[in-house]
Scaffold this motif. Structure first.
Motif, PDB file in Angstrom:
ATOM      1  N   ASP A  98       0.796  -1.128   0.089  1.00 59.50           N
ATOM      2  CA  ASP A  98      -0.024  -0.046  -0.227  1.00 59.50           C
ATOM      3  C   ASP A  98       0.828   1.214  -0.084  1.00 59.50           C
ATOM      4  OD1 ASP A  98      -2.577   1.264   0.050  1.00 59.50           O
ATOM      5  OD2 ASP A  98      -2.595   1.304   2.123  1.00 59.50           O
ATOM      6  N   SER A  99       1.788   1.323   0.939  1.00 58.08           N
ATOM      7  CA  SER A  99       2.787   2.287   0.999  1.00 58.08           C
ATOM      8  C   SER A  99       3.599   2.579  -0.364  1.00 58.08           C
ATOM      9  CB  SER A  99       3.684   2.214   2.053  1.00 58.08           C
ATOM     10  OG  SER A  99       3.248   2.277   2.943  1.00 58.08           O
ATOM     11  N   LEU A 100       3.982   1.474  -1.117  1.00 53.12           N
ATOM     12  CA  LEU A 100       4.694   1.790  -2.332  1.00 53.12           C
ATOM     13  C   LEU A 100       3.781   2.272  -3.367  1.00 53.12           C
ATOM     14  CD1 LEU A 100       6.611  -1.721  -2.567  1.00 53.12           C
ATOM     15  CD2 LEU A 100       7.643   0.723  -2.558  1.00 53.12           C
ATOM     16  N   LEU A 101       2.601   1.724  -3.526  1.00 52.47           N
ATOM     17  CA  LEU A 101       1.619   2.236  -4.436  1.00 52.47           C
ATOM     18  C   LEU A 101       1.096   3.746  -4.198  1.00 52.47           C
ATOM     19  CD1 LEU A 101      -0.859  -0.784  -4.566  1.00 52.47           C
ATOM     20  CD2 LEU A 101       0.753  -0.002  -6.178  1.00 52.47           C
ATOM     21  N   GLU A 102       1.060   4.145  -2.982  1.00 50.25           N
ATOM     22  CA  GLU A 102       0.789   5.439  -2.428  1.00 50.25           C
ATOM     23  C   GLU A 102       1.808   6.455  -3.073  1.00 50.25           C
ATOM     24  OE1 GLU A 102      -0.223   6.186   1.384  1.00 50.25           O
ATOM     25  OE2 GLU A 102      -2.079   4.735   1.618  1.00 50.25           O
ATOM     26  N   MET A 103       3.094   5.823  -2.969  1.00 46.67           N
ATOM     27  CA  MET A 103       4.233   6.875  -3.622  1.00 46.67           C
ATOM     28  C   MET A 103       4.300   6.833  -4.963  1.00 46.67           C
ATOM     29  SD  MET A 103       7.201   6.197  -0.412  1.00 46.67           S
ATOM     30  CE  MET A 103       7.287   4.236  -0.656  1.00 46.67           C
ATOM     31  N   GLY A 104       3.785   5.759  -5.714  1.00 43.37           N
ATOM     32  CA  GLY A 104       3.874   5.924  -7.201  1.00 43.37           C
ATOM     33  C   GLY A 104       5.284   5.232  -7.676  1.00 43.37           C
ATOM     34  N   LYS A 105       5.758   4.393  -6.725  1.00 42.25           N
ATOM     35  CA  LYS A 105       7.292   3.887  -6.919  1.00 42.25           C
ATOM     36  C   LYS A 105       7.393   2.625  -7.651  1.00 42.25           C
ATOM     37  CE  LYS A 105       9.647   6.862  -3.829  1.00 42.25           C
ATOM     38  NZ  LYS A 105      10.690   7.457  -4.083  1.00 42.25           N
ATOM     39  N   VAL A 106       6.406   1.966  -7.859  1.00 44.38           N
ATOM     40  CA  VAL A 106       6.353   0.771  -8.693  1.00 44.38           C
ATOM     41  C   VAL A 106       5.238   0.495  -9.676  1.00 44.38           C
ATOM     42  CG1 VAL A 106       6.923  -0.646  -6.452  1.00 44.38           C
ATOM     43  CG2 VAL A 106       4.688  -0.398  -6.965  1.00 44.38           C
ATOM     44  N   GLN A 107       5.847  -0.507 -10.673  1.00 45.13           N
ATOM     45  CA  GLN A 107       4.850  -0.595 -11.635  1.00 45.13           C
ATOM     46  C   GLN A 107       4.141  -1.933 -11.199  1.00 45.13           C
ATOM     47  OE1 GLN A 107       7.362  -0.822 -15.598  1.00 45.13           O
ATOM     48  NE2 GLN A 107       8.931  -1.321 -13.885  1.00 45.13           N
ATOM     49  N   LEU A 108       3.041  -2.141 -11.338  1.00 39.21           N
ATOM     50  CA  LEU A 108       2.201  -3.140 -10.574  1.00 39.21           C
ATOM     51  C   LEU A 108       1.627  -4.263 -11.599  1.00 39.21           C
ATOM     52  CD1 LEU A 108       1.050  -4.200  -7.902  1.00 39.21           C
ATOM     53  CD2 LEU A 108      -0.927  -2.731  -8.229  1.00 39.21           C
ATOM     54  N   ILE A 109       2.003  -5.316 -11.356  1.00 36.78           N
ATOM     55  CA  ILE A 109       1.530  -6.599 -12.460  1.00 36.78           C
ATOM     56  C   ILE A 109       0.692  -7.552 -11.538  1.00 36.78           C
ATOM     57  CG2 ILE A 109       2.374  -8.128 -13.998  1.00 36.78           C
ATOM     58  CD1 ILE A 109       5.009  -6.614 -14.432  1.00 36.78           C
ATOM     59  N   ASP A 110      -0.384  -7.713 -12.046  1.00 33.21           N
ATOM     60  CA  ASP A 110      -1.342  -8.840 -11.462  1.00 33.21           C
ATOM     61  C   ASP A 110      -1.169 -10.174 -12.559  1.00 33.21           C
ATOM     62  OD1 ASP A 110      -3.589 -10.666 -11.415  1.00 33.21           O
ATOM     63  OD2 ASP A 110      -4.861  -8.798 -10.576  1.00 33.21           O
ATOM     64  N   VAL A 111      -0.382 -11.437 -12.077  1.00 29.66           N
ATOM     65  CA  VAL A 111      -0.144 -12.343 -12.907  1.00 29.66           C
ATOM     66  C   VAL A 111      -1.293 -13.618 -12.813  1.00 29.66           C
ATOM     67  CG1 VAL A 111       2.367 -11.936 -12.664  1.00 29.66           C
ATOM     68  CG2 VAL A 111       1.273 -13.369 -10.926  1.00 29.66           C
ATOM     69  N   ARG A 112      -2.332 -13.191 -12.532  1.00 25.87           N
ATOM     70  CA  ARG A 112      -3.629 -13.985 -12.635  1.00 25.87           C
ATOM     71  C   ARG A 112      -4.171 -14.247 -13.809  1.00 25.87           C
ATOM     72  NH1 ARG A 112      -7.823 -12.132  -8.642  1.00 25.87           N
ATOM     73  NH2 ARG A 112      -7.084  -9.999  -9.494  1.00 25.87           N
ATOM     74  N   THR A 113      -5.154 -15.279 -14.125  1.00 29.83           N
ATOM     75  CA  THR A 113      -5.777 -15.320 -15.427  1.00 29.83           C
ATOM     76  C   THR A 113      -6.545 -13.960 -15.584  1.00 29.83           C
ATOM     77  OG1 THR A 113      -7.829 -16.201 -14.712  1.00 29.83           O
ATOM     78  CG2 THR A 113      -5.864 -17.860 -15.219  1.00 29.83           C
ATOM     79  N   PRO A 114      -7.093 -13.654 -16.963  1.00 26.40           N
ATOM     80  CA  PRO A 114      -7.914 -12.469 -17.252  1.00 26.40           C
ATOM     81  C   PRO A 114      -9.371 -12.578 -16.478  1.00 26.40           C
ATOM     82  CG  PRO A 114      -6.816 -13.160 -19.295  1.00 26.40           C
ATOM     83  CD  PRO A 114      -6.514 -14.232 -18.140  1.00 26.40           C
ATOM     84  N   ASP A 115      -9.670 -13.937 -16.258  1.00 29.59           N
ATOM     85  CA  ASP A 115     -10.976 -14.298 -15.797  1.00 29.59           C
ATOM     86  C   ASP A 115     -10.741 -13.690 -14.229  1.00 29.59           C
ATOM     87  OD1 ASP A 115     -12.205 -14.942 -17.935  1.00 29.59           O
ATOM     88  OD2 ASP A 115     -12.152 -17.098 -17.459  1.00 29.59           O
ATOM     89  N   GLU A 116     -10.044 -14.265 -13.254  1.00 25.64           N
ATOM     90  CA  GLU A 116      -9.365 -13.790 -12.228  1.00 25.64           C
ATOM     91  C   GLU A 116      -9.275 -12.252 -12.061  1.00 25.64           C
ATOM     92  OE1 GLU A 116      -7.123 -17.299 -10.043  1.00 25.64           O
ATOM     93  OE2 GLU A 116      -6.084 -16.380 -11.848  1.00 25.64           O
ATOM     94  N   TYR A 117      -8.778 -11.748 -12.854  1.00 24.83           N
ATOM     95  CA  TYR A 117      -8.493 -10.173 -12.908  1.00 24.83           C
ATOM     96  C   TYR A 117      -9.863  -9.497 -13.038  1.00 24.83           C
ATOM     97  CZ  TYR A 117      -6.332  -5.606 -14.543  1.00 24.83           C
ATOM     98  OH  TYR A 117      -6.043  -4.323 -14.780  1.00 24.83           O
ATOM     99  N   ALA A 118     -10.881  -9.856 -14.245  1.00 18.75           N
ATOM    100  CA  ALA A 118     -11.914  -9.266 -14.177  1.00 18.75           C
ATOM    101  C   ALA A 118     -12.846  -9.462 -12.804  1.00 18.75           C
ATOM    102  CB  ALA A 118     -12.771 -10.123 -15.144  1.00 18.75           C
ATOM    103  N   GLU A 119     -12.398 -10.459 -11.886  1.00 13.09           N
ATOM    104  CA  GLU A 119     -13.282 -10.537 -10.630  1.00 13.09           C
ATOM    105  C   GLU A 119     -13.054  -9.350  -9.746  1.00 13.09           C
ATOM    106  OE1 GLU A 119     -12.767 -14.434  -9.183  1.00 13.09           O
ATOM    107  OE2 GLU A 119     -13.906 -15.131 -10.900  1.00 13.09           O
ATOM    108  N   GLY A 120     -11.824  -8.605  -9.787  1.00  5.72           N
ATOM    109  CA  GLY A 120     -11.205  -7.557  -9.071  1.00  5.72           C
ATOM    110  C   GLY A 120      -9.753  -7.567  -9.115  1.00  5.72           C
ATOM    111  N   TYR A 121      -9.299  -6.480  -9.129  1.00  5.81           N
ATOM    112  CA  TYR A 121      -7.761  -6.109  -9.144  1.00  5.81           C
ATOM    113  C   TYR A 121      -7.528  -5.023  -8.119  1.00  5.81           C
ATOM    114  CZ  TYR A 121      -8.966  -2.911 -12.722  1.00  5.81           C
ATOM    115  OH  TYR A 121      -9.700  -2.062 -13.555  1.00  5.81           O
ATOM    116  N   ILE A 122      -6.128  -4.830  -7.847  1.00  2.03           N
ATOM    117  CA  ILE A 122      -5.542  -3.782  -7.367  1.00  2.03           C
ATOM    118  C   ILE A 122      -5.630  -2.355  -8.160  1.00  2.03           C
ATOM    119  CG2 ILE A 122      -3.713  -2.811  -5.761  1.00  2.03           C
ATOM    120  CD1 ILE A 122      -3.301  -5.599  -5.067  1.00  2.03           C
ATOM    121  N   GLU A 123      -6.019  -1.356  -7.833  1.00  2.00           N
ATOM    122  CA  GLU A 123      -6.040  -0.170  -8.692  1.00  2.00           C
ATOM    123  C   GLU A 123      -4.541  -0.186  -9.257  1.00  2.00           C
ATOM    124  OE1 GLU A 123      -7.403   4.281  -8.949  1.00  2.00           O
ATOM    125  OE2 GLU A 123      -7.486   3.336  -7.025  1.00  2.00           O
TER     126      GLU A 123
END
Length: 131
Positions: free
Chosen positions: A37-62
């Motif tokens: 959460d802290s890393l995301l608030e600072m905008g310091k990382v590229q965020l990658i969700d490595v789940r399937t597209p169906d899992e991603y569609a069920e909800g992902y981190i902004e």
């Protein structure tokens, strides 16, 4: 004169071991929900969700982009991510992101963060997901 052989050994040892070539140490850091959460608030990382597209569609981190670890084009897609910038990965519970992190480390990514417990832990801690 008795010190001469000792001095030669000492100098040789320092030259051999003291001038060891420094290798870059690319590490994977397993992080908590709070650290993510802290890393995301600072905008310091590229965020990658490595789940399937169906899992991603069920909800992902902004802010997450979906690159399915099991997709046949995974290596091609992950190669498009900037290796010089820190990257954070997550999956459902941590298994796939751990494998992805190990691959990314071998591929030369400089700094990799792996969310411990994945999106399951993220939701358990009451964090927001996008649907």
């Amino acid at each position: 004169m008795k010190f001469k052989p000792f001095l030669l050994i000492a100098v040789f040892s320092l030259a051999l071991f003291g001038c060891k070539q420094i290798e870059e140490n690319y590490e994977v850091e397993v992080i908590t929900v709070e650290e993510m959460d802290s890393l995301l608030e600072m905008g310091k990382v590229q965020l990658i969700d490595v789940r399937t597209p169906d899992e991603y569609a069920e909800g992902y981190i902004e802010g997450a982009i979906n690159i399915d670890f099991r997709d046949e084009n995974f290596e091609e897609r992950i190669a498009k991510v900037d290796k010089s910038k820190p990257v954070a990965v997550y999956c459902g519970r941590g298994g796939r992101s751990g494998k992805c992190s190990a691959y990314m480390k071998k591929a030369g990514f400089k700094k990799i963060y792996d969310l411990d417990g994945g999106i399951t832990e993220w939701k358990f801690k009451g964090k927001k997901v996008i649907r």
